[in-house]
Design an enzyme around this catalytic site. Structure first.
Site: not given
Lengths: 232, 232, 232, 232
Positions: A29-30, A46-47, A75-77, A96, A98, A121, A230
């Site tokens: 994730g990132n 990354s990683g 990050s690779s993304d 992002h 998983h 909501d 709210y």
């Protein structure tokens, strides 16, 4: 001393929150955070395991993916984030993951239908699942094309990114965004909750109907827009 | 110094317990506690994270929703609580959550059938799922009408709120109550357990029969009524 | 000073372990430990929260349910424990829970089929689900009859309680036993794991076959009997 | 002072990590680490609770299952590990668990289909489920034959153990491996995540298609091979 200390700190905290919420295992994730005035964003390297992550490790880039500050690889993304910042001027952070139930819907290639008020909501539409990418785009600049895949999905379906702050990339997993990185992470968590609730609802009653329009409107407007009542 | 310190403290503790039991994420839930002698109740303020919550933040109102004490806005569901206190004189506390399995049954618009003794230890009826509200009521005073939706459901089905301390509001989620706020929270947790067990039971055996009447009576009477012999 | 300090301590620890393993919420469970030489057993008091429990609170009874020592009321399931101790001389401890997956199978009124080696490591038979009790027995001495329901189930199916250390009581939930209270709790946890695995297996493949006899024998004999070679 | 201190320490840490990741209950799992230069591996002793485990307890053996160092009995699965080390020279560590979702697929006797990029980030093939062993092999040297069962499965399906670092043994559970013991544990966790995601995906959409080839290649090559660009 970095010129981007605040940006990197916000990015770091949002990444750590993603982990604390149980939305990621290992480094799956990132999160990124943008500084609109300067046209740059900070993103997780990354990683790198969360336990080793420090604010100074965040990588700063412009929207064309040029590294402005940072010694680690981003990050690779990253190119997906860059494209979204470039195309959608109103977003301040992107996450992002998983996360399990969100990924399951993405792998099932199904939109998550709006079945209740927890969903309403936060948004008034089904959570879209973008169709898998065409092969020639995968073979090319993949992460850049993932960004285009998302914005194309919204354009084709006439969705407003300000009203639908999350998407499932078919076969892959969820991206979410918000006014800042913290809100992007919040939307990742909300999405995972909605994904689990919708899964269970349809297991109990495969014919469960879509939430009716009057309730969708009412719950969304309780939290958003001019008549919102709210919160403080 | 508040005149309602004890009431606000009890309300605060019950809200924190709701969170500690894992029944809420973020601010998706609220608990109130009533003082029948004075005709007022305390409720969680709207949208305040649990980590920031203090006993002094609780808002005190009468049954007509007039704020008696408090600087923050009360929960957006306050009018539902007020209606229930006004209509059902025997309840001392109310809890509302978006707990996962309870919401799934509410979204599925299905009563939770009584399938075992865990259920019968607490109530002798299926847990009712109130039908979704009519559109003209949604557009009106929504949270007030949610209260009416609940009491109408009980009146139409001839259910006794003292014997059935929980309900699912269709498409929305659970409300529960009890002699005090702590017991209302207890019933929220029990409901979530029953909801998960019933879901799994019907996945294993879609033809699983309703618990037979003799067992329903026996288990309920072990814990309730003149012949109860559970507890100290 | 109690004559039963060691017995009560063992009983207390096993009850606390049941809670630590996540097998119970609130007070939905109980463990007992027997002293065969003296013909007495210690059991959790009824309805006392785990957080408040102390070793001295354990209640000591004989197999006819006479209280030998203790000021609190014993568990409401005490007569079930007493019957099992009286009828099955080889057991040293008994545990009862309302653990989620175990209860789901009990409510589904289905035996848990032996589908893999995790199951066969512990027993060679399907985990039996005893049929619900007849109405005239429920109306009578219910907890005593629950004990008879269990021993009748084993007699009718020609099961050996030494080889099958667990049962599901239909519509209710699991009981397990062992050489001592700690092992009874261990078997409760193993049962819950097996129950979840079997549920998931049949969701993935409703035609999943029963484990073949050669594997059942092999795995059981690795851990039990004269040729066992598991453990130190 | 042991000649194998480093090996035993690495083995110990990997076993403790398996437990910390929630992949085992009680002693239902084991990890080994190999020293290729000396032709020996260290493995967890059989049936010792994680809380009591110390680095010095690890047992060192050669590939023929001769104990080189250690006073405790090695894991009952030791011969499976020995065979894999002997047959596959490129692996540095092996892990075995009874993790819930992995076991469910093994009991269902189904390969886990590749349905998304979480899977493709780690391997390009369905995760194979080796067929249950023939009866005469079970009755013989069972754990040795389990090793053969795994390597036969890979040979028959023309799978490369360097590219597919995990397997389900039908009716039993998962084995995984890697360049060292830590990576073997990592692959156990990844397998459990993939197993849960695939289960949920097929519950949501039983017709969910296999991930298309272009995406399988792309995601795998992001992390592996000459063009990899994930990580630092």
């Amino acid at each position: 001393m970095s010129d981007f200390s605040d940006l990197k700190q916000a990015c770091y905290e949002a990444n750590m929150e993603l982990n604390a919420l149980g939305l990621v295992v290992y480094t799956f994730g990132n999160v990124s955070a943008v500084d609109r005035a300067r046209g740059v964003f900070a993103i997780k390297p990354s990683g790198v395991p969360y336990a080793d992550l420090r604010p100074a490790d965040m990588v700063v880039l412009d929207y064309e993916n040029n590294i402005i500050e940072g010694v680690l690889k981003p990050s690779s993304d990253t190119k997906t984030h860059a494209w979204l910042y470039k195309t959608w001027p109103g977003i301040g952070g992107i996450a992002h993951t998983h996360a399990t139930y969100s990924v399951a819907w993405a792998q099932a290639q199904r939109d998550i239908p709006i079945l209740g008020t927890t969903h309403a909501d936060h948004l008034t539409e089904d959570i879209p699942c973008a169709a898998p990418m065409q092969d020639h785009l995968i073979a090319g600049d993949y992460e850049h094309h993932t960004g285009i895949q998302i914005t194309d999905c919204f354009r084709e379906r006439r969705l407003d990114y300000a009203e639908v702050p999350m998407v499932l990339v078919g076969n892959h997993g969820p991206f979410s965004w918000g006014k800042d990185a913290a809100q992007a992470v919040y939307h990742s968590k909300v999405l995972e909750e909605i994904a689990q609730m919708a899964f269970l609802t349809l297991q109990i009653n495969p014919e469960a109907p879509r939430l009716k329009e009057a309730l969708i409107r009412k719950h969304y407007e309780r939290k958003h827009g001019p008549g919102a009542y709210y919160g403080q």
